[in-house]
Design an enzyme around this catalytic site. Sequence first.
Site, PDB file in Angstrom:
ATOM      1  N   HIS A   1       5.337  -8.797  -4.430  1.00 22.14           N
ATOM      2  CA  HIS A   1       3.897  -8.996  -3.774  1.00 22.14           C
ATOM      3  C   HIS A   1       3.475 -10.461  -4.049  1.00 22.14           C
ATOM      4  O   HIS A   1       2.632 -10.868  -5.085  1.00 22.14           O
ATOM      5  CB  HIS A   1       2.969  -8.011  -4.470  1.00 22.14           C
TER       6      HIS A   1
ATOM      7  N   CYS B   1       6.428  -4.783   0.579  1.00 20.74           N
ATOM      8  CA  CYS B   1       6.577  -3.680  -0.126  1.00 20.74           C
ATOM      9  C   CYS B   1       6.493  -2.535   0.845  1.00 20.74           C
ATOM     10  O   CYS B   1       7.706  -2.220   1.408  1.00 20.74           O
ATOM     11  CB  CYS B   1       5.522  -3.537  -1.218  1.00 20.74           C
TER      12      CYS B   1
ATOM     13  N   GLU C   1       1.039 -11.813  -2.273  1.00 19.93           N
ATOM     14  CA  GLU C   1      -0.298 -11.879  -2.392  1.00 19.93           C
ATOM     15  C   GLU C   1      -1.058 -11.869  -3.751  1.00 19.93           C
ATOM     16  O   GLU C   1      -2.298 -12.199  -3.826  1.00 19.93           O
ATOM     17  CB  GLU C   1      -0.730 -10.942  -1.305  1.00 19.93           C
TER      18      GLU C   1
ATOM     19  N   GLY D   1       0.831  -1.100  -0.061  1.00 14.09           N
ATOM     20  CA  GLY D   1      -0.034   0.039  -0.022  1.00 14.09           C
ATOM     21  C   GLY D   1       0.687   1.261  -0.080  1.00 14.09           C
ATOM     22  O   GLY D   1       1.673   1.127  -0.536  1.00 14.09           O
ATOM     23  N   GLU D   2       0.396   2.243   0.518  1.00 12.59           N
ATOM     24  CA  GLU D   2       1.225   3.616   0.824  1.00 12.59           C
ATOM     25  C   GLU D   2       2.063   3.606   2.135  1.00 12.59           C
ATOM     26  O   GLU D   2       1.256   4.036   3.086  1.00 12.59           O
ATOM     27  CB  GLU D   2       0.503   4.672   0.292  1.00 12.59           C
ATOM     28  N   SER D   3       3.315   3.360   2.097  1.00  4.89           N
ATOM     29  CA  SER D   3       3.976   3.428   3.590  1.00  4.89           C
ATOM     30  C   SER D   3       3.577   4.774   4.037  1.00  4.89           C
ATOM     31  O   SER D   3       3.653   4.906   5.316  1.00  4.89           O
ATOM     32  CB  SER D   3       5.493   3.408   3.391  1.00  4.89           C
TER      33      SER D   3
ATOM     34  N   ARG E   1      13.043   4.517  -1.021  1.00  5.60           N
ATOM     35  CA  ARG E   1      11.585   4.160  -1.456  1.00  5.60           C
ATOM     36  C   ARG E   1      11.539   4.800  -3.038  1.00  5.60           C
ATOM     37  O   ARG E   1      12.548   5.534  -3.356  1.00  5.60           O
ATOM     38  CB  ARG E   1      10.476   5.164  -0.847  1.00  5.60           C
TER      39      ARG E   1
ATOM     40  N   ILE F   1       5.669  -3.347  -7.514  1.00  7.06           N
ATOM     41  CA  ILE F   1       5.157  -2.366  -7.848  1.00  7.06           C
ATOM     42  C   ILE F   1       5.702  -1.160  -7.042  1.00  7.06           C
ATOM     43  O   ILE F   1       5.450  -1.286  -5.809  1.00  7.06           O
ATOM     44  CB  ILE F   1       3.685  -2.514  -7.465  1.00  7.06           C
ATOM     45  N   ARG F   2       6.242  -0.079  -7.767  1.00  7.60           N
ATOM     46  CA  ARG F   2       6.814   1.119  -7.169  1.00  7.60           C
ATOM     47  C   ARG F   2       7.639   0.727  -6.007  1.00  7.60           C
ATOM     48  O   ARG F   2       7.572   1.295  -5.050  1.00  7.60           O
ATOM     49  CB  ARG F   2       5.741   2.207  -6.993  1.00  7.60           C
TER      50      ARG F   2
END
Lengths: 189, 291
Positions: A173, A78, A175, A46-48, A104, A137-138
């Site tokens: 990821h 991530c 998942e 998600g977004e850290s 990041r 992903i990013r």
Amino acid sequence: MMVGLLGLQGAFLDHIHHLNSLGIQCHIVRDAEGLREIDRLIIPGGESTVMGKFLHEFEMIAPMRERILDGMPVWGICAGVVLLAETVDGSPGRLDVLAVSVERNAYGRQLASTIRDIDISIPDISDGVNAFPGIFIRSPRITASGPGVTIHARSMGDPVFVQQGRIMATTFHPELTQTAVFHRYFLSL
Amino acid sequence: MKVSREKVNKGFAEMFKNGVIMDVTTPEQARIAEDAGACAVMALERVPADIRTQGQVARMSDPAMIESIMAAVSIPVMAKIRIGHFMESRILEALGVDFIDESEVLTPADESRHVDKQTFAVPFVCGARNMGEGLRRIHEGAAMLRTKGEAGTGNIVEAVRHIRTITAEIDALKGMDDLALEETASRCRVPVALVRETMERGRFPVVNFAAGGIATPADAALMMALGVDGIFVGSGIFKSENPSRTASAIVRAVIHWEDPGKLAEISKNLGAAMVGLEMAGLETRMAGRGT
């Protein structure tokens, strides 16, 4: 056994079917109280920045650190790796429990996101024949790791799957893939 | 589009879930949004409420303005193109934005075709008012959907209508035999395999957010309760009396949407929400653009 999914933002619900397929129940953790209900914790992708902000504002950092340092197994994915790390972009990380430095978005924006085959050194995860399709992903980049950190897999030379005692971290990821091999490994910690 | 690209783009949308994506028009607003807990920002020159009052043709924003927002924050940056404008899409892709919104909020460029999103590496999000519209966008290559709602009104009624319609139509797929599925696919103008996948999952096979008219924490929680994966807030933040407090409260409401006690605390003392508009008084209905 109750596996906690940190539910402040991101892809935490994506773990439920993997864990259920292994006969494991989940509890979504959205405050410090929720931490008492669980035996293990997954910090999802998600977004850290978002998760870090609310971990702080909901006063979850100290109790979570305490549980992790006390031996509760935790898996960061991530953004989760960014939260667990000792150092993030040269500054102290939020939870500061995993002896790695991360940068990041070090590989670039979404157009640089990609799937890369990864060779994993753990027999329980690897079938010994096929590489694992790592979905990046990013993703953050692990730039350094301490002596207590085992590197289970690398991609383009960088560690992408590391473990320090009962703390496990993947910058990709699992998942989002169909198999639950990583979840099974996490449950064995 | 390569299978791997599709997987990485749909997976990226998964990472926005349970989060709030906010419209911003300046680097300063982008930083306010990031500090408030936005999981991404939408860079655009005018928020929908201003597009609505000013009229005129609304187009893709100045790439320099989008770039300044990309430089200001570390979270993902999205930007809008006009429906069907594949050249604006190429430009935004070249700029390196993280996501493109093919948006009815801008003036449509093509009245009969959307962008062929399969030919792009960058992911797209599109609006949908019903299941058929959503499935057509997925078939064209959208990695993410959102309700259309009625942008810039601060009125949630259309977004509620859209998610209720989508849910009812997907529920109705349950138990359909092959013939009924084929009829549905033909009515929606999509391959039957996509309808079957939707039936099996009991939801769209991509992430689906709410958008269009969300103005309060309660609005955001309502949409989460109706089954969306997360929230877009456009005019609702920077047209409110206290943008930073409103933004943070809406993010908290998305986290705690299942807890009315916490929602009550979150909703206190936010100052005035944006002024809302009744549907009957609107000169322009944006949601009907592009079907």
